[in-house]
Write a protein that holds these residues in place. Structure first.
Motif, PDB file in Angstrom:
ATOM      1  N   MET A 120      16.317 -10.354 -16.757  1.00  0.00           N
ATOM      2  CA  MET A 120      15.526  -9.518 -15.852  1.00  0.00           C
ATOM      3  C   MET A 120      14.128 -10.114 -15.704  1.00  0.00           C
ATOM      4  SD  MET A 120      14.486  -5.474 -16.231  1.00  0.00           S
ATOM      5  CE  MET A 120      16.191  -4.938 -16.200  1.00  0.00           C
ATOM      6  N   SER A 121      13.654 -10.221 -14.456  1.00  0.00           N
ATOM      7  CA  SER A 121      12.331 -10.783 -14.210  1.00  0.00           C
ATOM      8  C   SER A 121      11.248  -9.826 -14.667  1.00  0.00           C
ATOM      9  CB  SER A 121      12.153 -11.084 -12.721  1.00  0.00           C
ATOM     10  OG  SER A 121      12.101  -9.884 -11.985  1.00  0.00           O
ATOM     11  N   MET A 122      10.005 -10.373 -14.804  1.00  0.00           N
ATOM     12  CA  MET A 122       8.871  -9.578 -15.234  1.00  0.00           C
ATOM     13  C   MET A 122       8.617  -8.415 -14.265  1.00  0.00           C
ATOM     14  SD  MET A 122       7.167 -10.139 -18.050  1.00  0.00           S
ATOM     15  CE  MET A 122       6.474 -11.586 -18.784  1.00  0.00           C
ATOM     16  N   SER A 123       8.661  -8.707 -12.947  1.00  0.00           N
ATOM     17  CA  SER A 123       8.402  -7.685 -11.930  1.00  0.00           C
ATOM     18  C   SER A 123       9.450  -6.578 -11.975  1.00  0.00           C
ATOM     19  CB  SER A 123       8.379  -8.307 -10.538  1.00  0.00           C
ATOM     20  OG  SER A 123       7.333  -9.248 -10.433  1.00  0.00           O
ATOM     21  N   SER A 124      10.710  -6.968 -12.187  1.00  0.00           N
ATOM     22  CA  SER A 124      11.786  -5.970 -12.267  1.00  0.00           C
ATOM     23  C   SER A 124      11.600  -5.065 -13.470  1.00  0.00           C
ATOM     24  CB  SER A 124      13.152  -6.668 -12.357  1.00  0.00           C
ATOM     25  OG  SER A 124      13.402  -7.429 -11.191  1.00  0.00           O
ATOM     26  N   ARG A 125      11.192  -5.670 -14.595  1.00  0.00           N
ATOM     27  CA  ARG A 125      10.974  -4.876 -15.806  1.00  0.00           C
ATOM     28  C   ARG A 125       9.819  -3.885 -15.607  1.00  0.00           C
ATOM     29  NH1 ARG A 125      12.808  -1.698 -19.168  1.00  0.00           N
ATOM     30  NH2 ARG A 125      11.681  -1.487 -21.143  1.00  0.00           N
ATOM     31  N   ILE A 126       8.759  -4.314 -14.935  1.00  0.00           N
ATOM     32  CA  ILE A 126       7.631  -3.422 -14.662  1.00  0.00           C
ATOM     33  C   ILE A 126       8.086  -2.233 -13.820  1.00  0.00           C
ATOM     34  CG2 ILE A 126       5.456  -3.231 -13.377  1.00  0.00           C
ATOM     35  CD1 ILE A 126       4.826  -6.088 -14.267  1.00  0.00           C
ATOM     36  N   ASN A 127       8.888  -2.507 -12.786  1.00  0.00           N
ATOM     37  CA  ASN A 127       9.381  -1.430 -11.924  1.00  0.00           C
ATOM     38  C   ASN A 127      10.275  -0.457 -12.702  1.00  0.00           C
ATOM     39  OD1 ASN A 127       8.068  -2.358  -9.622  1.00  0.00           O
ATOM     40  ND2 ASN A 127       9.777  -3.672  -9.024  1.00  0.00           N
ATOM     41  N   GLU A 128      11.109  -1.025 -13.592  1.00  0.00           N
ATOM     42  CA  GLU A 128      11.986  -0.179 -14.406  1.00  0.00           C
ATOM     43  C   GLU A 128      11.172   0.745 -15.313  1.00  0.00           C
ATOM     44  OE1 GLU A 128      15.365   0.254 -14.712  1.00  0.00           O
ATOM     45  OE2 GLU A 128      15.501  -0.841 -12.825  1.00  0.00           O
ATOM     46  N   ILE A 129      10.140   0.195 -15.928  1.00  0.00           N
ATOM     47  CA  ILE A 129       9.304   1.005 -16.826  1.00  0.00           C
ATOM     48  C   ILE A 129       8.606   2.112 -16.044  1.00  0.00           C
ATOM     49  CG2 ILE A 129       7.300   0.975 -18.361  1.00  0.00           C
ATOM     50  CD1 ILE A 129       8.032  -1.882 -19.114  1.00  0.00           C
ATOM     51  N   LYS A 130       8.083   1.780 -14.866  1.00  0.00           N
ATOM     52  CA  LYS A 130       7.392   2.789 -14.045  1.00  0.00           C
ATOM     53  C   LYS A 130       8.336   3.927 -13.662  1.00  0.00           C
ATOM     54  CE  LYS A 130       3.824  -0.187 -12.032  1.00  0.00           C
ATOM     55  NZ  LYS A 130       3.286  -0.805 -10.790  1.00  0.00           N
ATOM     56  N   LEU A 131       9.582   3.577 -13.299  1.00  0.00           N
ATOM     57  CA  LEU A 131      10.550   4.613 -12.942  1.00  0.00           C
ATOM     58  C   LEU A 131      10.895   5.481 -14.146  1.00  0.00           C
ATOM     59  CD1 LEU A 131      12.957   2.530 -10.652  1.00  0.00           C
ATOM     60  CD2 LEU A 131      11.378   4.331  -9.933  1.00  0.00           C
ATOM     61  N   ASP A 132      11.035   4.841 -15.318  1.00  0.00           N
ATOM     62  CA  ASP A 132      11.306   5.597 -16.541  1.00  0.00           C
ATOM     63  C   ASP A 132      10.157   6.553 -16.867  1.00  0.00           C
ATOM     64  OD1 ASP A 132      13.718   4.350 -16.847  1.00  0.00           O
ATOM     65  OD2 ASP A 132      13.005   2.862 -18.296  1.00  0.00           O
ATOM     66  N   LEU A 133       8.922   6.072 -16.670  1.00  0.00           N
ATOM     67  CA  LEU A 133       7.753   6.902 -16.951  1.00  0.00           C
ATOM     68  C   LEU A 133       7.694   8.115 -16.021  1.00  0.00           C
ATOM     69  CD1 LEU A 133       5.013   4.198 -17.641  1.00  0.00           C
ATOM     70  CD2 LEU A 133       5.800   5.933 -19.250  1.00  0.00           C
ATOM     71  N   GLU A 134       8.049   7.894 -14.755  1.00  0.00           N
ATOM     72  CA  GLU A 134       8.051   9.007 -13.804  1.00  0.00           C
ATOM     73  C   GLU A 134       9.048  10.078 -14.232  1.00  0.00           C
ATOM     74  OE1 GLU A 134       8.712   7.682  -9.845  1.00  0.00           O
ATOM     75  OE2 GLU A 134       6.883   6.468  -9.745  1.00  0.00           O
ATOM     76  N   ASP A 135      10.254   9.655 -14.637  1.00  0.00           N
ATOM     77  CA  ASP A 135      11.271  10.612 -15.077  1.00  0.00           C
ATOM     78  C   ASP A 135      10.833  11.353 -16.337  1.00  0.00           C
ATOM     79  OD1 ASP A 135      12.971  10.076 -13.015  1.00  0.00           O
ATOM     80  OD2 ASP A 135      14.315   8.763 -14.131  1.00  0.00           O
ATOM     81  N   LEU A 136      10.268  10.606 -17.285  1.00  0.00           N
ATOM     82  CA  LEU A 136       9.871  11.218 -18.549  1.00  0.00           C
ATOM     83  C   LEU A 136       8.722  12.204 -18.361  1.00  0.00           C
ATOM     84  CD1 LEU A 136      10.113   8.108 -20.893  1.00  0.00           C
ATOM     85  CD2 LEU A 136      11.490  10.186 -21.065  1.00  0.00           C
TER      86      LEU A 136
END
Length: 234
Positions: free
Chosen positions: A1-17
């Motif tokens: 997974m690229s750095m940008s993809s990982r950042i987007n994944e973390i942001k989405l996880d944070l929104e849900d949490l």
């Protein structure tokens, strides 16, 4: 997974949490969700910084402007109250709710906290508070953002009522009370000298952290008055 993809994944996880945290009703659930939010916020900062640095370097190499300069501003004003389990700080900042969630975070230690707000209308804000009056539980402490307001929840390690936010404030009040009792005439004759004596006593009897806090407060006060920053007779 690229750095940008990982950042987007973390942001989405944070929104849900964060959404789950707002709707959670059980304290244990809130604690677990808050713990995971802080872990992801730390990971996001660690992942994001190298990407942002690389982007800035590439723009600079090409002669492309990197955007407006951000100014650092230290916050001093806040309101507070408390419950059995938390001391709650209220920090007012217009439009803070417009920032991405990861732009507002707080670093906690056993006896200190440091609130950071980054990129709010080209300004970075910081609210550091050292020498907290009582110890806090760093794992259960957290922040929440509302319209024009940041809430900082300091989880108490023991269910004890706080008289003040910091030990310095507490000691100053106690010292002033004792001085009024023991030497009212002298304090009335020269209140500035009385306060100076209090600070001098606290500096001489305090630990390294206390000395650092008093020296910093004195320096900032004198700089505002355009005077020297040396501690007189300390």
């Amino acid at each position: 997974m690229s750095m940008s993809s990982r950042i987007n994944e973390i942001k989405l996880d944070l929104e849900d949490l964060n959404s789950l945290l707002e709707n959670a009703t059980r304290q244990k659930s809130k604690d677990l969700i808050s713990l995971e939010i802080r872990r992801l916020q730390s990971e996001l900062i660690n992942v994001q910084n190298p990407v942002e640095l690389q982007d800035v370097e590439m723009k600079s190499a090409k002669g492309v402007p990197t955007g407006k300069k951000c100014y650092d501003i230290k916050l001093n004003n806040y309101a507070w109250d408390q419950s059995d389990n938390f001391v709650k700080l209220y920090v007012t900042l217009n439009k803070v709710e417009s920032l991405p969630k990861e732009a507002v975070y707080c670093k906690f230690s056993d006896r200190s906290m440091e609130l950071h707000v980054t990129g709010l209308e080209n300004k970075n804000y910081i609210l550091p508070i050292n020498n907290l009056c009582e110890a806090i539980d760093t794992e259960k402490s957290y922040t929440k953002v509302k319209t024009d307001m940041i809430y900082v929840y300091l989880a108490k390690k023991t269910k004890k009522t706080w008289s003040h936010i910091t030990t310095v404030e507490k000691m100053l009040k106690e010292a002033k009370s004792n001085m009024f009792k023991d030497d009212t005439d002298n304090l009335s004759a020269d209140p500035n000298a009385g306060i100076m004596n209090i600070m001098k006593k606290m500096y001489q009897e305090g630990d390294d952290e206390m000395k650092k806090t008093i020296a910093k407060a004195w320096t900032e006060s004198q700089e505002k008055k355009g005077m020297g920053s040396d501690l007189p007779g300390f």
